[in-house]
Design an enzyme around this catalytic site. Sequence first.
Site, PDB file in Angstrom:
ATOM      1  CG  HIS A   1      32.734  28.158  67.105  1.00  0.00           C
ATOM      2  ND1 HIS A   1      33.621  28.128  66.054  1.00  0.00           N
ATOM      3  CD2 HIS A   1      32.873  29.391  67.652  1.00  0.00           C
ATOM      4  CE1 HIS A   1      34.271  29.266  65.982  1.00  0.00           C
ATOM      5  NE2 HIS A   1      33.829  30.058  66.933  1.00  0.00           N
TER       6      HIS A   1
ATOM      7  CG  ASN B   1      31.228  26.806  63.197  1.00  0.00           C
ATOM      8  OD1 ASN B   1      31.077  27.539  64.173  1.00  0.00           O
ATOM      9  ND2 ASN B   1      32.288  26.045  63.039  1.00  0.00           N
TER      10      ASN B   1
ATOM     11  CG  ASP C   1      38.434  30.147  73.104  1.00  0.00           C
ATOM     12  OD1 ASP C   1      38.840  31.289  73.401  1.00  0.00           O
ATOM     13  OD2 ASP C   1      37.468  29.960  72.362  1.00  0.00           O
TER      14      ASP C   1
ATOM     15  CD  GLU D   1      35.144  24.760  65.228  1.00  0.00           C
ATOM     16  OE1 GLU D   1      34.032  25.314  65.169  1.00  0.00           O
ATOM     17  OE2 GLU D   1      36.153  25.220  64.659  1.00  0.00           O
TER      18      GLU D   1
END
Length: 251
Positions: free
Chosen positions: A138, A136, A67, A143
């Site tokens: 990811h 979380n 990313d 996400e």
Amino acid sequence: MKLLEAKDHLEMSRLAADIILEQVCNKSNSVLGLATGGTVLKTYQELILNHKENDISFAQVRTFNLDEYVGLSKKHENSYHSYMQKHLFNHIDIQSSNTFLPNGEAEDLERECISYEAMIDHMGGIDLQLLGIGQNGHIGFNEPGTSFNSKTHIIELEESTKLANSRYFNSLDEVPTHAVTMGISTIMQSRKILLLASGQHKASILHQLFKSDVTLDIPATILRNHPNVIIIADQEALSELHQLEGNVYAQ
Ligand code: GLP
């Protein structure tokens, strides 16, 4: 998923580096998927050490990063382009023309996503993908809620992700709101996946990764459906699993 239990962060990093080095030694032109963040830093240091001391060559290796932030110049100190130069590429014999990251400054981001995906295909797909995990759940910047069928795409970062990554910026306001990330399907097409987790702050998500059903709410749970995943975690990251299980297990 196979779980390797490491004593601490250093041991996790050494085990991870060994797996990456084995991949490169077995196939000199391996396509590696690379990650950024705090967890993988020491692993990169171990690769550099092996390059310098044991003459391991990366001259033919191709790399694709997961990313990049949208709107951050490649030269910005917090861009993932800069991160990779600083923490790995500048210290090994990899050819810069063989290192790929999404261009978060592209005028046409949709097109950038399509060509990034095409380039991965053109190189024959990813042999070994290195992953961290967000608190979380990811992977990359996928996400919670991201489709499991997603290819490289643009994503709006969750508040919690921006907060976690704000430690590298002067303030929360400076953290980019969007990123380009490989999709979950892109990641799942890798032939082998290596996920690292270190520290107490990863204990809860690691527990969920092993105990939860596969759910869009915790993107990393999709890895349970991949045939070749190794997770290396240190004691702190494993603490919630240990508490509940009394021991470590693999499945
Ligand atoms: C970041 C990156 C991920 C990374 C994760 C965990 O936002 N986009 O690729 O794996 O979050 O980061 P860290 O290793 O710093 O905990």
